[in-house]
Design an enzyme around this catalytic site. Structure first.
Site: not given
Length: 105
Positions: A77, A81, A79
């Site tokens: 998650h 973002h 990465q």
């Protein structure tokens, strides 16, 4: 997951989210022809991405030194973002430039 790893991951999520928010602010400012504010927001987005990259670099360095971080949904998650924020910030820069052209600036 230990506290240090969690801090790196949460830093990545937080700074990436900030970058995306600043990029959106830049677009909104450009829509109202406030190009000075748009540039300030784009610079804030850039600074947030630098901080996010620093968190990512910590994670990569740790792994390169033989101490990998456990890959969890939260890690993936974070990465996601970062990549989304980079793309969104790049797009925001282009949109601000486009609004400048439309408004003869």
């Amino acid at each position: 997951m230990d506290e240090k790893n969690l801090q790196m991951i949460m830093g990545l999520i937080m700074h990436s989210g900030d970058a995306k928010s600043y990029a959106m602010e830049a677009i909104q400012a450009a829509k109202t022809n406030d190009f000075a504010a748009a540039e300030v927001s784009l610079n804030e987005a850039k600074e947030s991405l630098i901080k996010a990259h620093q968190s990512q670099t910590e994670m990569l360095t740790k792994e390169a030194q033989g101490d990998p971080i456990e890959v969890t949904l939260l890690t993936v998650h974070s990465q996601d973002h970062l990549m989304t924020s980079i793309s969104f910030t790049d797009l925001a820069k282009e949109m601000v430039d486009l609004y400048k052209v439309i408004n003869g600036r």
